[in-house]
Design an enzyme around this catalytic site. Structure first.
Site, PDB file in Angstrom:
ATOM      1  N   ASN A   1       4.466  22.591  55.394  1.00 42.04           N
ATOM      2  CA  ASN A   1       5.835  22.966  54.998  1.00 42.04           C
ATOM      3  C   ASN A   1       5.897  24.174  54.066  1.00 42.04           C
ATOM      4  O   ASN A   1       6.963  24.675  53.765  1.00 42.04           O
ATOM      5  CB  ASN A   1       6.579  21.756  54.394  1.00 42.04           C
ATOM      6  CG  ASN A   1       5.904  21.211  53.156  1.00 42.04           C
ATOM      7  OD1 ASN A   1       5.046  21.879  52.576  1.00 42.04           O
ATOM      8  ND2 ASN A   1       6.285  20.018  52.763  1.00 42.04           N
TER       9      ASN A   1
ATOM     10  N   ARG B   1       5.033  15.868  54.287  1.00 39.30           N
ATOM     11  CA  ARG B   1       5.524  14.653  53.616  1.00 39.30           C
ATOM     12  C   ARG B   1       6.879  14.888  52.959  1.00 39.30           C
ATOM     13  O   ARG B   1       7.642  13.962  52.786  1.00 39.30           O
ATOM     14  CB  ARG B   1       4.519  14.148  52.591  1.00 39.30           C
ATOM     15  CG  ARG B   1       4.326  15.080  51.430  1.00 39.30           C
ATOM     16  CD  ARG B   1       3.475  14.502  50.338  1.00 39.30           C
ATOM     17  NE  ARG B   1       3.145  15.568  49.403  1.00 39.30           N
ATOM     18  CZ  ARG B   1       2.427  15.420  48.332  1.00 39.30           C
ATOM     19  NH1 ARG B   1       1.924  14.232  48.057  1.00 39.30           N
ATOM     20  NH2 ARG B   1       2.169  16.437  47.540  1.00 39.30           N
TER      21      ARG B   1
ATOM     22  N   ASN C   1      -5.146  21.023  56.646  1.00 44.84           N
ATOM     23  CA  ASN C   1      -4.797  22.024  55.627  1.00 44.84           C
ATOM     24  C   ASN C   1      -4.299  21.409  54.320  1.00 44.84           C
ATOM     25  O   ASN C   1      -4.548  21.971  53.261  1.00 44.84           O
ATOM     26  CB  ASN C   1      -3.725  22.966  56.201  1.00 44.84           C
ATOM     27  CG  ASN C   1      -3.073  23.799  55.120  1.00 44.84           C
ATOM     28  OD1 ASN C   1      -3.625  24.802  54.673  1.00 44.84           O
ATOM     29  ND2 ASN C   1      -1.900  23.374  54.643  1.00 44.84           N
TER      30      ASN C   1
ATOM     31  N   SER D   1     -13.052  25.438  50.660  1.00 45.05           N
ATOM     32  CA  SER D   1     -12.984  26.461  49.608  1.00 45.05           C
ATOM     33  C   SER D   1     -14.411  26.816  49.219  1.00 45.05           C
ATOM     34  O   SER D   1     -15.296  25.950  49.239  1.00 45.05           O
ATOM     35  CB  SER D   1     -12.245  25.904  48.390  1.00 45.05           C
ATOM     36  OG  SER D   1     -12.450  26.749  47.269  1.00 45.05           O
TER      37      SER D   1
ATOM     38  N   TYR E   1     -11.754  18.834  42.345  1.00 45.66           N
ATOM     39  CA  TYR E   1     -11.408  19.724  43.469  1.00 45.66           C
ATOM     40  C   TYR E   1     -12.670  20.196  44.194  1.00 45.66           C
ATOM     41  O   TYR E   1     -12.755  20.118  45.425  1.00 45.66           O
ATOM     42  CB  TYR E   1     -10.610  20.931  42.958  1.00 45.66           C
ATOM     43  CG  TYR E   1     -10.128  21.840  44.068  1.00 45.66           C
ATOM     44  CD1 TYR E   1      -9.012  21.512  44.829  1.00 45.66           C
ATOM     45  CD2 TYR E   1     -10.803  23.025  44.357  1.00 45.66           C
ATOM     46  CE1 TYR E   1      -8.569  22.335  45.850  1.00 45.66           C
ATOM     47  CE2 TYR E   1     -10.361  23.859  45.382  1.00 45.66           C
ATOM     48  CZ  TYR E   1      -9.248  23.510  46.124  1.00 45.66           C
ATOM     49  OH  TYR E   1      -8.817  24.338  47.140  1.00 45.66           O
TER      50      TYR E   1
ATOM     51  N   VAL F   1      -5.736  32.863  47.508  1.00 47.20           N
ATOM     52  CA  VAL F   1      -4.438  33.119  48.131  1.00 47.20           C
ATOM     53  C   VAL F   1      -3.294  32.752  47.183  1.00 47.20           C
ATOM     54  O   VAL F   1      -3.306  31.682  46.561  1.00 47.20           O
ATOM     55  CB  VAL F   1      -4.317  32.295  49.439  1.00 47.20           C
ATOM     56  CG1 VAL F   1      -3.015  32.620  50.149  1.00 47.20           C
ATOM     57  CG2 VAL F   1      -5.506  32.551  50.351  1.00 47.20           C
ATOM     58  N   LYS F   2      -2.284  33.618  47.120  1.00 49.64           N
ATOM     59  CA  LYS F   2      -1.113  33.390  46.263  1.00 49.64           C
ATOM     60  C   LYS F   2      -0.231  32.301  46.857  1.00 49.64           C
ATOM     61  O   LYS F   2       0.528  32.556  47.806  1.00 49.64           O
ATOM     62  CB  LYS F   2      -0.293  34.681  46.140  1.00 49.64           C
ATOM     63  CG  LYS F   2      -0.950  35.756  45.321  1.00 49.64           C
ATOM     64  CD  LYS F   2      -0.092  37.017  45.335  1.00 49.64           C
ATOM     65  CE  LYS F   2      -0.964  38.210  45.079  1.00 49.64           C
ATOM     66  NZ  LYS F   2      -0.424  39.457  45.553  1.00 49.64           N
ATOM     67  N   THR F   3      -0.360  31.082  46.314  1.00 52.54           N
ATOM     68  CA  THR F   3       0.490  29.965  46.752  1.00 52.54           C
ATOM     69  C   THR F   3       0.830  29.135  45.517  1.00 52.54           C
ATOM     70  O   THR F   3       0.348  29.418  44.410  1.00 52.54           O
ATOM     71  CB  THR F   3      -0.252  29.050  47.756  1.00 52.54           C
ATOM     72  OG1 THR F   3      -1.367  28.451  47.080  1.00 52.54           O
ATOM     73  CG2 THR F   3      -0.734  29.799  48.981  1.00 52.54           C
ATOM     74  N   ASP F   4       1.605  28.073  45.713  1.00 47.83           N
ATOM     75  CA  ASP F   4       1.919  27.182  44.586  1.00 47.83           C
ATOM     76  C   ASP F   4       0.645  26.564  44.023  1.00 47.83           C
ATOM     77  O   ASP F   4       0.546  26.307  42.822  1.00 47.83           O
ATOM     78  CB  ASP F   4       2.883  26.079  45.041  1.00 47.83           C
ATOM     79  CG  ASP F   4       4.279  26.632  45.322  1.00 47.83           C
ATOM     80  OD1 ASP F   4       4.543  27.795  44.928  1.00 47.83           O
ATOM     81  OD2 ASP F   4       5.086  25.906  45.933  1.00 47.83           O
TER      82      ASP F   4
HETATM   83  P1  NAP Z   1       0.222  24.757  48.623  1.00 44.25           P
HETATM   84  O1  NAP Z   1       1.077  25.947  48.816  1.00 44.25           O
HETATM   85  O2  NAP Z   1       0.298  23.982  47.358  1.00 44.25           O
HETATM   86  O3  NAP Z   1       0.454  23.794  49.871  1.00 44.25           O
HETATM   87  C1  NAP Z   1      -0.181  22.557  49.949  1.00 44.25           C
HETATM   88  C2  NAP Z   1       0.410  21.781  51.094  1.00 44.25           C
HETATM   89  O4  NAP Z   1      -0.260  20.513  51.162  1.00 44.25           O
HETATM   90  C3  NAP Z   1       1.895  21.486  50.919  1.00 44.25           C
HETATM   91  O5  NAP Z   1       2.531  21.581  52.160  1.00 44.25           O
HETATM   92  C4  NAP Z   1       1.900  20.052  50.425  1.00 44.25           C
HETATM   93  O6  NAP Z   1       3.055  19.336  50.768  1.00 44.25           O
HETATM   94  C5  NAP Z   1       0.726  19.503  51.210  1.00 44.25           C
HETATM   95  N1  NAP Z   1       0.261  18.237  50.678  1.00 44.25           N
HETATM   96  C6  NAP Z   1      -0.286  17.982  49.479  1.00 44.25           C
HETATM   97  N2  NAP Z   1      -0.558  16.681  49.358  1.00 44.25           N
HETATM   98  C7  NAP Z   1      -0.172  16.095  50.514  1.00 44.25           C
HETATM   99  C8  NAP Z   1      -0.186  14.773  51.015  1.00 44.25           C
HETATM  100  N3  NAP Z   1      -0.626  13.735  50.284  1.00 44.25           N
HETATM  101  N4  NAP Z   1       0.272  14.543  52.270  1.00 44.25           N
HETATM  102  C9  NAP Z   1       0.759  15.560  53.016  1.00 44.25           C
HETATM  103  N5  NAP Z   1       0.806  16.832  52.606  1.00 44.25           N
HETATM  104  C10 NAP Z   1       0.359  17.084  51.361  1.00 44.25           C
HETATM  105  O7  NAP Z   1      -1.338  25.129  48.748  1.00 44.25           O
HETATM  106  P2  NAP Z   1      -2.147  26.172  49.666  1.00 44.25           P
HETATM  107  O8  NAP Z   1      -2.769  27.144  48.755  1.00 44.25           O
HETATM  108  O9  NAP Z   1      -1.330  26.624  50.795  1.00 44.25           O
HETATM  109  O10 NAP Z   1      -3.332  25.225  50.160  1.00 44.25           O
HETATM  110  C11 NAP Z   1      -3.554  24.866  51.520  1.00 44.25           C
HETATM  111  C12 NAP Z   1      -5.016  24.457  51.654  1.00 44.25           C
HETATM  112  O11 NAP Z   1      -5.855  25.604  51.413  1.00 44.25           O
HETATM  113  C13 NAP Z   1      -5.472  23.388  50.663  1.00 44.25           C
HETATM  114  O12 NAP Z   1      -6.335  22.479  51.308  1.00 44.25           O
HETATM  115  C14 NAP Z   1      -6.241  24.169  49.612  1.00 44.25           C
HETATM  116  O13 NAP Z   1      -7.217  23.393  48.959  1.00 44.25           O
HETATM  117  C15 NAP Z   1      -6.873  25.251  50.496  1.00 44.25           C
HETATM  118  N6  NAP Z   1      -7.297  26.444  49.759  1.00 44.25           N
HETATM  119  C16 NAP Z   1      -6.389  27.222  49.117  1.00 44.25           C
HETATM  120  C17 NAP Z   1      -6.837  28.351  48.435  1.00 44.25           C
HETATM  121  C18 NAP Z   1      -5.886  29.271  47.716  1.00 44.25           C
HETATM  122  O14 NAP Z   1      -6.370  30.235  47.084  1.00 44.25           O
HETATM  123  N7  NAP Z   1      -4.582  29.050  47.772  1.00 44.25           N
HETATM  124  C19 NAP Z   1      -8.206  28.672  48.403  1.00 44.25           C
HETATM  125  C20 NAP Z   1      -9.102  27.837  49.067  1.00 44.25           C
HETATM  126  C21 NAP Z   1      -8.633  26.730  49.757  1.00 44.25           C
HETATM  127  P3  NAP Z   1       4.258  18.980  49.752  1.00 44.25           P
HETATM  128  O15 NAP Z   1       5.247  20.098  49.883  1.00 44.25           O
HETATM  129  O16 NAP Z   1       4.772  17.695  50.247  1.00 44.25           O
HETATM  130  O17 NAP Z   1       3.655  18.902  48.371  1.00 44.25           O
END
Ligand code: NAP
Length: 243
Positions: A14, A37, A89, A143, A166, A199-202
Site C-alpha cells: 500500500n 493490512r 515485501n 537488506s 532488524y 530507499v526514502k520511505t517511511d
Molecule cells: P514502508 O514504506 O514502511 O512500507 C512497509 C510496508 O509493509 C507497508 O505497506 C506496511 O503496511 C507493510 N507492513 C508492515 N507490517 C505489516 C504486517 N504485519 N502485515 C502486512 N503489511 C505490513 O517500508 P519500505 O521501505 O517500503 O520497506 C519495504 C521492504 O523493503 C521491507 O521489507 C524493508 O525491510 C525492505 N528494505 C527497505 C529498505 C529501505 O531503505 N527503505 C532497505 C532495505 C530493505 P501498513 O501501511 O499497514 O503499515
C-alpha cells in the site's frame, strides 16, 4: 476466472517500495494483487494503480494474522487458481530495536514475527499456488543489514548499524531463501533475496539515496526473471551480497 496474464502478490503493497514494485509489475503486464493490512491505504494505492489503467486488485493481508494469510490464499485460488510471482515485501523496523546488549526483547520479537515468521507464513500459504504456475518467482525483500559477513566487517558501511532485531530478521529471511531454493531445486520455482538499497520511505524516515520507484527496480527484475534463472542468491544493485 483463470487469467492468461501472470499473477503477482506483493505484500505490504500500500506504500513505499511495495507500491512501486506493484506499479512496475503491472506496467510490465502482470495482474497485481496488493496485499495490505491498512484498508484505507490499500484503497488509495489500488485507486492510484487503476487510475493509470493498470490491472490490479487488493486483498486484506496482515502478516501478523495468519487467518488473514490463509484467507488471502483462498481468494487467490478462487479467482486465479495459481500465483506466478510472490514478493515478500512487507517489513518493519522498531524504535526500541538496538544493539544486542540493550535492544527491547519485545521489539525484537515484533520484528521477527513480521519480517521472518510473517514472510515464512505467507510463503507456506502461497506455495501450493506457486506450484500451479509454469515458472513461479519468489522475491524476498532483504537488506544488506542482514549480511552476517558485513555485520562483522569494520570496513563495511553497514558495520555500525547495530540493530539486532532488524538485522537478524533479514538474516533469517535469507535462510528461508537458501533453504527453499534447495528444496525447490529441480522445479521451475526460483527464489532470491534482493536488497533494494537505501530507499526514502517511511521505514527510513524518508532518508536514503534512492526514491521508492528506484528501489523497486531490482526486486521487479528478479520477479520477472526468465527461463534458466538463478535461484538462492542474495543480490544488491552492484552484484551479489555476501551472506
Ligand atoms: P514502508 O514504506 O514502511 O512500507 C512497509 C510496508 O509493509 C507497508 O505497506 C506496511 O503496511 C507493510 N507492513 C508492515 N507490517 C505489516 C504486517 N504485519 N502485515 C502486512 N503489511 C505490513 O517500508 P519500505 O521501505 O517500503 O520497506 C519495504 C521492504 O523493503 C521491507 O521489507 C524493508 O525491510 C525492505 N528494505 C527497505 C529498505 C529501505 O531503505 N527503505 C532497505 C532495505 C530493505 P501498513 O501501511 O499497514 O503499515
Amino acid at each position: 476466472m483463470i487469467s492468461s496474464h501472470r499473477i503477482a502478490l506483493v505484500t505490504g503493497a500500500n506504500k513505499g517500495i511495495g507500491l512501486e514494485i506493484a506499479r512496475q509489475l503491472a506496467q510490465a503486464g502482470v495482474v497485481v494483487i496488493l496485499g495490505a493490512r491498512d484498508a484505507g491505504r490499500a484503497k488509495a494505492a489500488l485507486d492510484d494503480l487503476l487510475s493509470q489503467g493498470l490491472k490490479a486488485q487488493a486483498v486484506p493481508l496482515d502478516l501478523d494474522d495468519h487467518a488473514s494469510i490463509a484467507a488471502a490464499a483462498e481468494t487467490i485460488r478462487a479467482e486465479h487458481g495459481r500465483l506466478d510471482i510472490l514478493v515478500n515485501n512487507a517489513g518493519i523496523v522498531d524504535a526500541a530495536d538496538g544493539p544486542p546488549g540493550t535492544a527491547s526483547l519485545d521489539a525484537v520479537r515484533r520484528i521477527m514475527e513480521t519480517n521472518f515468521i510473517g514472510a515464512l507464513a505467507v510463503t507456506q500459504a502461497m506455495l501450493p499456488l506457486l506450484r500451479e504456475a509454469s515458472a513461479a518467482r519468489i522475491v524476498n525483500l532483504s537488506s544488506s543489514l542482514g549480511s552476517l559477513t558485513l555485520n562483522g566487517d569494520p570496513a563495511s558501511p553497514y558495520y555500525a548499524a547495530r540493530l539486532i532485531g532488524y538485522n537478524a530478521s533479514k538474516a533469517a529471511l535469507n535462510m528461508l531463501t537458501v533453504q527453499l531454493a534447495e528444496a525447490l531445486r529441480g522445479t521451475s520455482i526460483v527464489i532470491n533475496s534482493v536488497s533494494p538499497g537505501y530507499v526514502k520511505t517511511d521505514l527510513t524516515g524518508q532518508q536514503g539515496f534512492m526514491s521508492a520507484e528506484e528501489g523497486a527496480r531490482l526486486p521487479v527484475a528478479y520477479a520477472l526473471l526468465g527461463e534458466g534463472a538463478v535461484s538462492g542468491r542474495f543480490v544488491e544493485a552492484s552484484g551479489q551480497t555476501p551472506w
